[in-house]
Design an enzyme around this catalytic site. Structure first.
Site, PDB file in Angstrom:
ATOM      1  N   GLU A 162       1.046  -1.201  -0.196  1.00 28.91           N
ATOM      2  CA  GLU A 162      -0.211  -0.120   0.223  1.00 28.91           C
ATOM      3  C   GLU A 162       0.912   1.317  -0.237  1.00 28.91           C
ATOM      4  O   GLU A 162       0.943   2.000   0.707  1.00 28.91           O
ATOM      5  CB  GLU A 162      -0.883   0.125   0.792  1.00 28.91           C
ATOM      6  CG  GLU A 162      -2.381  -1.438   0.816  1.00 28.91           C
ATOM      7  CD  GLU A 162      -3.073  -1.590   2.304  1.00 28.91           C
ATOM      8  OE1 GLU A 162      -2.977  -0.125   3.184  1.00 28.91           O
ATOM      9  OE2 GLU A 162      -3.507  -2.103   2.039  1.00 28.91           O
ATOM     10  N   GLU A 267      -6.263 -11.038  -1.452  1.00 32.63           N
ATOM     11  CA  GLU A 267      -6.885 -11.017  -0.488  1.00 32.63           C
ATOM     12  C   GLU A 267      -8.489 -10.546  -0.840  1.00 32.63           C
ATOM     13  O   GLU A 267      -9.750  -9.616  -0.924  1.00 32.63           O
ATOM     14  CB  GLU A 267      -6.727  -9.330   0.035  1.00 32.63           C
ATOM     15  CG  GLU A 267      -4.515  -8.949   1.064  1.00 32.63           C
ATOM     16  CD  GLU A 267      -4.846  -8.199   1.599  1.00 32.63           C
ATOM     17  OE1 GLU A 267      -5.281  -7.392   1.982  1.00 32.63           O
ATOM     18  OE2 GLU A 267      -3.311  -7.781   1.719  1.00 32.63           O
TER      19      GLU A 267
HETATM   20  C1  XIL Z   1      -6.531  -6.706   7.723  1.00 31.41           C
HETATM   21  C2  XIL Z   1      -7.057  -8.211   8.999  1.00 31.41           C
HETATM   22  O1  XIL Z   1      -7.789  -9.079   8.239  1.00 31.41           O
HETATM   23  C3  XIL Z   1      -7.271  -7.948   9.994  1.00 31.41           C
HETATM   24  O2  XIL Z   1      -7.418  -8.679  11.155  1.00 31.41           O
HETATM   25  C4  XIL Z   1      -6.777  -6.461  11.228  1.00 31.41           C
HETATM   26  O3  XIL Z   1      -7.444  -6.337  11.693  1.00 31.41           O
HETATM   27  C5  XIL Z   1      -6.468  -5.995  10.065  1.00 31.41           C
HETATM   28  O4  XIL Z   1      -5.844  -5.966   9.122  1.00 31.41           O
HETATM   29  N1  XIL Z   1      -4.878  -4.782   3.667  1.00 31.41           N
HETATM   30  C6  XIL Z   1      -4.087  -5.870   4.153  1.00 31.41           C
HETATM   31  C7  XIL Z   1      -4.351  -6.887   4.709  1.00 31.41           C
HETATM   32  O5  XIL Z   1      -3.204  -6.071   3.170  1.00 31.41           O
HETATM   33  O6  XIL Z   1      -2.980  -7.105   5.793  1.00 31.41           O
HETATM   34  C8  XIL Z   1      -5.740  -6.366   6.076  1.00 31.41           C
HETATM   35  O7  XIL Z   1      -5.821  -7.574   7.096  1.00 31.41           O
HETATM   36  C9  XIL Z   1      -6.665  -5.951   5.022  1.00 31.41           C
HETATM   37  C10 XIL Z   1      -6.172  -4.639   3.770  1.00 31.41           C
END
Ligand code: XIL
Length: 378
Positions: A162, A267
């Site tokens: 990011e 994701e």
């Molecule tokens: C999220 C997790 O799923 C949660 O459990 C945590 O509280 C916050 O982070 N982008 C990413 C991930 O790269 O690491 C994030 O994961 C979601 C958004």
């Protein structure tokens, strides 16, 4: 008497034959990972309840359906490196052990990220930003130490997560404040030095935005021009029902492939809930107040709503199958709906239905649809 024994033996062998026939009639349901074999890996984010074996239903599904795992939280710097001179590998070790036990392709997430960042990482004891030299040293130490522990076992890493805003400008994180855009090539350089065999990825959300797409393509070109290793671009793919359009998303997928890297869907989830801000992407720092209207399906999804969800998810999987020569992995951000971060983000305490398996760990209709589409695509 003899005849009697003979009759029993005949009856028994007949029964054995019958049960044998029955056995061959029972068809094994194909799994996602077997249906998609030869196209792309089917991955899933793993949480600590699964890595520690407490969530047995979750572990069973990971084993049956997926052939790649990624750490949902346990490798973020605030967890794995909570103080400058203290690492905590407890949870990360469990995660890697689970992946190895299941012979999965293990992905590390993530080395350099402004969120869930260890509080000491970019500042001195008075909370002031450290110098350029100090931050470079800290990044190198962090990356070298984490890589040394999992060398050869973790096959690919989200090196930087990011780094861009949706308009394509650099996100003004502490890493950027101190090092400018140099922090990205430095992170890739250190990662490659630490494990020359590991695949290295850049990962981000809202990748369908044109400006962000162009920024990421530029970054890939810059890293390659410097002779640095970058194997893949990760499209997080935290989807909403009405955003982004499949067409824009496809353009980004093709642009990344044309830039000469593997594309991975890293994701994936699809919220069915109303979104307070269409352009929220997956900015974990944003939160909105709870209200009943924002949580319309606390008990179950109406059939028509579930059907619309399935159709949108299917449209994305059809796209992945269409471009499977460019995609190396599709990873779901969680196993079952109850595991998903989307129940709490961007509004806490809602009931969402964003993943492929429901709260009872049963496959949703989308699972059979993906398996069917994959077999027709052979
Ligand atoms: C999220 C997790 O799923 C949660 O459990 C945590 O509280 C916050 O982070 N982008 C990413 C991930 O790269 O690491 C994030 O994961 C979601 C958004």
């Amino acid at each position: 008497m003899k005849i009697h024994y003979f009759a029993i033996a005949v009856a028994l062998s007949f029964l054995a034959l019958l049960s044998g026939c029955k056995k061959t009639e029972v068809k094994e349901e194909p799994s996602l990972k077997s249906a998609l074999e030869g196209k792309f890996l089917m991955g899933v984010a793993v949480n600590d309840l699964q890595a520690s074996g407490v969530d047995t239903a979750g572990v069973r599904l990971i084993n049956e359906q997926f052939n790649s795992v990624v750490a949902e939280n346990c490798m973020k710097s605030e967890v794995i490196h909570p103080e400058e001179d203290r690492y905590d590998f407890t949870k990360a070790d469990r995660f890697v052990a689970l992946g190895e036990k299941q012979h999965a392709f293990i992905v590390g997430h993530t080395l350099i990220w402004h969120s869930q960042l260890a509080p000491w990482f970019c500042v001195d004891k008075n909370g002031k930003n450290v110098s350029r030299e100090v931050l470079i040293k800290r990044m190198r130490d962090h990356i070298y130490t984490v890589f040394a522990r999992y060398k050869g076992r973790i096959k690919g890493w989200d090196v930087v997560n990011e780094a861009f805003e949706d308009d394509g400008s650099y996100r003004k994180t502490k890493f950027y404040d101190i090092l400018g855009k140099d922090y990205i090539p430095l992170a890739f350089q250190f990662a490659h030095e630490a494990d020359p065999d590991a695949e290295l990825y850049y990962n981000d959300f809202s990748m369908a935005h044109k400006a962000k797409r162009e920024a990421v393509v530029r970054l890939v070109g810059e890293l390659k021009a410097k002779g640095l290793r970058i194997d893949g671009v990760g499209m997080q793919t935290h989807l909403q029902m009405d955003f982004p359009p499949v067409k824009d998303y496809e353009e980004s997928l093709l642009a990344f492939a044309n830039a000469g890297v593997k594309v991975m869907i890293t994701e994936m989830d699809l919220t069915i809930l109303p979104t307070p801000d269409r352009n929220i992407g997956a900015n974990v720092g944003r939160n909105f107040a709870y209200s009943k209207e924002m949580n319309p399906y606390p008990d179950a999804l109406p059939d028509s709503v579930a059907a619309a969800w399935t159709a949108r998810m299917e449209a994305f999987f059809n796209l992945f199958l269409k471009h499977s020569d460019k995609i190396s992995r599709v990873t779901m951000w969680g196993v079952a709906d109850s595991d998903s971060w989307r129940n709490d983000w961007p509004v806490r305490g809602r009931t969402d239905y964003p993943l492929l398996f429901d709260r009872q760990h049963h496959p949703k209709p989308i699972v059979a649809a993906i398996i069917k589409a994959a077999s027709e695509n052979k």
